[in-house]
Design an enzyme around this catalytic site. Structure first.
Site, PDB file in Angstrom:
ATOM      1  N   ASP A 194      -6.289 -57.769  33.148  1.00 22.51           N
ATOM      2  CA  ASP A 194      -5.228 -57.591  33.936  1.00 22.51           C
ATOM      3  C   ASP A 194      -5.217 -58.968  34.992  1.00 22.51           C
ATOM      4  O   ASP A 194      -4.261 -59.461  35.314  1.00 22.51           O
ATOM      5  CB  ASP A 194      -5.164 -56.383  34.868  1.00 22.51           C
TER       6      ASP A 194
ATOM      7  N   LYS B 153      -9.371 -46.855  34.184  1.00 18.20           N
ATOM      8  CA  LYS B 153      -9.833 -48.117  34.421  1.00 18.20           C
ATOM      9  C   LYS B 153     -11.163 -48.186  35.311  1.00 18.20           C
ATOM     10  O   LYS B 153     -12.159 -48.772  34.905  1.00 18.20           O
ATOM     11  CB  LYS B 153      -8.845 -48.892  35.096  1.00 18.20           C
TER      12      LYS B 153
END
Ligand code: ATR
Length: 295
Positions: free
Chosen positions: A116, A80
C-alpha cells in the site's frame, strides 16, 4: 451466439499457481479482475482467488495457504495488522508500518510486505510527478491506510507530517512510530481553525479516512481551505470525485483519487509473487471496468 464473447479463456490444470486475497468481507474486491487480467495478458498459468477468512481463522488460513503450495496472498480488512505476528519474516518498510497486505511463500517460509505504501508513492509520482522528499504533509485519518501513508511519507523524507483525526488519541501510535526518529510529526483533531491552519501550511493533503465512501459522510473541508499550489490525494476511488477533491479542485489544487494507489499496490504484489514486470495498462483497464468505469 450474439453479443460480446466472454473475455476470459481461463485454463486450470495441475501446474496452475494460485494467489488471492483473504478478507472479511471480501465480496466487493476488485483485485481478482486486475490480477487475472494481468495473468491472461502475459499468458501465465496463474489464478487469483478471493477467500472469505474470518479474523479468528487467519493463522490456520495462512498455514493452509502455505501447505497447499500457493504462491502468496493479499490481506485486507481485518487481517493487515494481526498478520504481522504470523509470518516468518517481514520487509523493513512493512515493519515500520506495522501492517501487511502481501505475503509471498519462499522456501516454505512466509515473508510479509506492505505494498500500500509503495502504491501511494507510485501514484503521487504518476499523477502529480511529485516526490515526498522535503514536503509538509497533512494526513487525514489514523487507521491502517493512514498509517501506511504517513510512515511512507516519513521514510521518503517528508519534513513535517500532521495527522488529523476525529479521535485524536488514535493518532498517538503513528506519531510515536514517526517522531522524533524519522521526522517531525504530531496529531490533531478535526476542529476547523486548527485544521485550516495546518492545511494552509502543507504542500500535500491526503484523505486516508473512509469518509467519502458513503453519501452523507463528509469532512466538511471547503475550497477556502486549499490553494492552487497544493496537491490533494484521496484514497477513496469510488466515487471518482469525492467532496474533498471537488473542493480542492475548485481552489485550483491538483487532485487525484485512490485508483492509482490501488493499481500500484497490486502491481507491486504481482511482481513480488511472480518476479515478472506487471502489465500496468492491462491492470488499470481491468480495475476501471471492475469498479464501474467511473474512475
Ligand atoms: P482503514 O484501515 O481503511 O484505514 P480504519 O482503520 O477503520 O480503516 O480507519 C478509518 C479512519 O476513518 C479512522 O481514522 C476514522 O477515525 P476515528 O479514528 O476517529 O474512528 C476515520 N473515520 C471514519 N468515519 C469518519 C467520519 N464520519 N468522520 C471523520 N473520520 C472518520
Amino acid at each position: 451466439m450474439c453479443g460480446r464473447q466472454p473475455h476470459t479463456s481461463m485454463h486450470i490444470d495441475g501446474s496452475t499457481r494460485i494467489v488471492g486475497v483473504f478478507g472479511a468481507p471480501i465480496t466487493h474486491t476488485a483485485s481478482p479482475a486486475m490480477h487475472n487480467a494481468a495473468f491472461e495478458a502475459l499468458g501465465m498459468n496463474w489464478v487469483y482467488v478471493p477467500f472469505h477468512v474470518e479474523a479468528a481463522n487467519l493463522r490456520s488460513a495462512l498455514t493452509g495457504m502455505r501447505d497447499m503450495g500457493m504462491a502468496g496472498i493479499n490481506l485486507t480488512v481485518p487481517h493487515k495488522v494481526p498478520a504481522v505476528g504470523l509470518v516468518d519474516n517481514i520487509d523493513s518498510e512493512a515493519r515500520h508500518i506495522g501492517a501487511l497486505n502481501t505475503i509471498v511463500v519462499e522456501d516454505g517460509k512466509l515473508r510479509g510486505f506492505n505494498t500500500d505504501a509503495h502504491g501511494f508513492a507510485a501514484a503521487l509520482q504518476e499523477e502529480f510527478n511529485l516526490s515526498l522528499q522535503g514536503l509538509r504533509v497533512v494526513v487525514l485519518g489514523a487507521g491502517g491506510a493512514a498509517r501506511a501513508i504517513a510512515v511512507k511519507c516519513a521514510l521518503e523524507g517528508a519534513t513535517e507530517i500532521v495527522i488529523a483525526n476525529r479521535t485524536v488519541s488514535n493518532t498517538e501510535p503513528i506519531v510515536r512510530e514517526i517522531a522524533p526518529r524519522l521526522t517531525k510529526c504530531r496529531g490533531i483533531g478535526l476542529d476547523r481553525p486548527a485544521l485550516a491552519r495546518v492545511i494552509a501550511g502543507a504542500k500535500l493533503v491526503v484523505n486516508a479516512t473512509s469518509v467519502g465512501l458513503r453519501d452523507g459522510d463528509a469532512l466538511r473541508l471547503d475550497a477556502s481551505m486549499f490553494s492552487s499550489d497544493q496537491y490533494v490525494f484521496d484514497v477513496v476511488y469510488r466515487p471518482a470525485e469525492t467532496e474533498l477533491l471537488r473542493a480542492a479542485a475548485q481552489a485550483g489544487a491538483q487532485t487525484a483519487n485512490g485508483l492509482g494507489m490501488l493499481l500500484h499496490q497490486g502491481a507491486k504484489a504481482f511482481e513480488i509473487w511472480t518476479k515478472q514486470k506487471a502489465p500496468l495498462a492491462v491492470m488499470r483497464r481491468a480495475l476501471q471496468a471492475a469498479i464501474g468505469g467511473d474512475a
